[in-house]
Design an enzyme around this catalytic site. Structure first.
Site, mmCIF file in Angstrom:
data_model
loop_
_atom_site.group_PDB
_atom_site.id
_atom_site.type_symbol
_atom_site.label_atom_id
_atom_site.label_comp_id
_atom_site.label_asym_id
_atom_site.label_seq_id
_atom_site.Cartn_x
_atom_site.Cartn_y
_atom_site.Cartn_z
ATOM 1 C CG ASP A 180 37.468 38.551 34.995
ATOM 2 O OD1 ASP A 180 37.369 39.726 34.575
ATOM 3 O OD2 ASP A 180 38.536 38.060 35.363
ATOM 4 C CG HIS A 181 34.147 43.950 35.243
ATOM 5 N ND1 HIS A 181 34.959 43.762 36.317
ATOM 6 C CD2 HIS A 181 34.486 45.148 34.722
ATOM 7 C CE1 HIS A 181 35.754 44.821 36.443
ATOM 8 N NE2 HIS A 181 35.499 45.677 35.494
ATOM 9 C CG HIS A 243 39.928 42.089 36.186
ATOM 10 N ND1 HIS A 243 38.778 41.350 36.197
ATOM 11 C CD2 HIS A 243 39.762 43.025 37.163
ATOM 12 C CE1 HIS A 243 37.955 41.822 37.131
ATOM 13 N NE2 HIS A 243 38.531 42.829 37.731
#
Ligand code: BG6
Length: 500
Positions: A180-181, A243
């Site tokens: 999950d950047h 996010h």
């Protein structure tokens, strides 16, 4: 674990000719190399369908790095570690060829059998690749084997469960790194430090002192060339399930007993378990959706979502979501966490606003100027920093106050250039630190939460479009807060003041 530790490994990159590899992964690996976080004992095998030579691939990597920076020292040396193998993901003989090359590089670069399988490609192949790398012997080495998976991890709970079951046949949970950047972003990682390294905030971090929390991630871009994917996803699955819910979990979790992967994950999981479930009957009270129509942004005429390439002209897909999350536990009972995300909004910005409760009695009552509440604003991007909004006495004889801001901006600290999210995540995966990756329990709980909403939205068609491109979203998003007596803090008034 030492955060600067270097590591030897073979990185097998599936989807090496794709956009993510070009925009993020190659430049990030290069930065790690320059910093010495990747020593000379590393090699990358890029795979994809195309018939490329090693030279074509190396040139491609070079161009991608040069597009990201003008300081390209040691670039030839860096790209000499890159190899290419044309690959068919569902064909065993392809994997056997890959294994031969992998074993040879292992020896040549003294990689100790350490292998990182990075899946940067269409999610429908994740399970197949995981099956094959094990069945065809690519994990038959003495070193570590880690699987790094890009999102989306499933498109709902049943599909995520199926995928998880499949990859667990080849990799243990502690070998799986689900990206999950947002968890690699400096200021998302800073949430814990702000909370747990300051005596000031943690005592106030609860329903006695906080009135509401607002998390906004707005984008100016539309869906660009991703219409086909986005039509099956929408903002809820694309941004909220991962996010935004991850940021909420970090904001709401209890202090972990230590900052270890398992302790942090276990606290985040408890938050997700405490989320008040949404039902079809009450979904409209908690969540609203939007889709952009034609509009204007910075003097540019923009088309509506339904006019975008590969988008159904009658599309029911949401490009905007606002929601109210209630965390039914002792700390947060009664405090709404409002989340909001959308495409084609006026600014590209991710911010968290913690609004404190009004003081019990206002001694500085001014009929025309109510006392502003204290706010703590965490600026995730594009600027990185924190701002504390206070009230201070206005200079002069009268007992009046002025709102003042105390700002801290990361980029005003000497020479500090925060690493990109992908650089940190790649480094973490190579070092075996899974803290900033999502555990299966978190994925499952967040799908369970959003599935009800997305099923309900699928059944009940919306009257779209309902916001103009370039606007802050549909009016229902404002009403969501207004009925609780709140409003979205306008992002434009929250800027961090950068003082050098
Ligand atoms: C991705 C979504 O996960 O995040 C994209 O798929 C979105 O639709 C992107 O644009 C936003 O990321 P960032 O880092 O630019 O806020």
């Amino acid at each position: 674990m030492n955060p600067t530790e270097t590591t030897s490994a073979l990185i097998l990159l599936f989807g090496a000719t794709g956009d993510l590899a070009k925009r993020k992964l190659f430049p990030s690996l290069y930065r790690l190399y320059k910093k010495g976080s990747l020593n000379d004992q590393f090699a990358v095998i890029g795979t994809a369908r195309r018939e490329w030579t090693n030279e074509t691939f190396q040139q491609h990597v070079k161009e991608s790095v040069m597009a990201s920076t003008s300081q390209c020292e040691k670039l030839d040396e860096f790209v000499s570690h890159f190899y290419y193998q044309a690959h068919d993901v569902s064909d065993s003989s392809s994997y056997r060829t890959l294994k031969t090359l992998a074993d040879q590089l292992d020896e040549q670069y003294h990689l100790q059998g350490n292998r990182l399988f990075y899946l940067a490609m269409a999610p429908e192949f994740f399970g197949t690749i995981a099956d094959h790398v094990k069945a065809d012997g690519l994990t038959d080495t003495t070193g570590y084997h880690r699987l790094v998976i890009e999102k989306p991890f499933g498109h709902d709970l049943p599909s995520a469960e199926k995928l998880n079951h499949q990859i667990r046949q080849s990799f243990e949970e502690n070998e799986i790194y689900r990206i999950d950047h947002y968890l690699g972003k400096e200021m998302v990682q800073n949430i814990e430090a702000i909370r747990f390294a300051n005596a000031l905030f943690e005592p106030l971090w609860n329903n006695r002192y906080i009135s509401n929390i607002q998390v906004t991630s707005s984008e100016t871009l539309g869906v660009e060339e991703r219409g086909r994917y986005y039509e099956t996803s929408g903002a809820l699955k694309d941004m909220v399930q991962n996010h935004l819910m991850q940021m909420v979990a970090l904001l709401a979790m209890e202090p972990p007993i230590k900052l270890s992967t398992n302790e942090i994950r276990s606290e985040k999981v408890k938050v997700l378990r405490a989320l008040r479930p949404i039902t079809k009957e009450n979904a409209d009270e908690y969540f609203v959706r939007g889709q952009y129509g034609p509009g204007e942004l910075e003097d540019e005429r923009l088309q509506g979502y339904r006019e975008e390439t590969n988008v159904d002209p009658d599309s029911n897909t949401e490009t905007f979501v606002a929601g109210k999350l209630m965390i039914d536990n002792f700390r947060w009972a009664g405090v709404p966490f409002y989340i909001r995300t959308g495409k084609r909004m006026p600014t590209k910005s991710t911010k968290i606003v913690i609004q404190f409760k009004d003081i019990p009695m206002n001694l500085y009552y001014q009929p025309d100027q109510p006392l502003a509440p204290n706010l703590l604003v965490i600026h995730i991007q594009p600027e990185e920093g924190i701002t504390l909004h206070l009230n201070a006495k206005r200079a002069g004889q009268q007992l009046l106050t002025n709102p003042v801001k105390l700002s801290y901006a990361n980029n005003s600290v000497d020479g500090m250039n925060t690493p990109e999210a992908y650089e940190k995540l790649l480094h973490d995966a190579l070092r075996g630190d899974a803290t900033n990756f999502t555990h299966w329990d978190e994925v499952a709980l967040s799908w369970r939460f959003v599935d009800v909403i997305s099923d309900y939205w699928e059944e009940k068609k919306a009257s779209f479009p309902n916001y103009e491109a370039g606007s802050t979203g549909p009016k229902e998003a404002d009403e969501l807060l207004a009925k609780d007596g709140f409003f979205w803090w306008p992002l434009s008034t929250l800027e961090v003041d950068v003082c050098n």
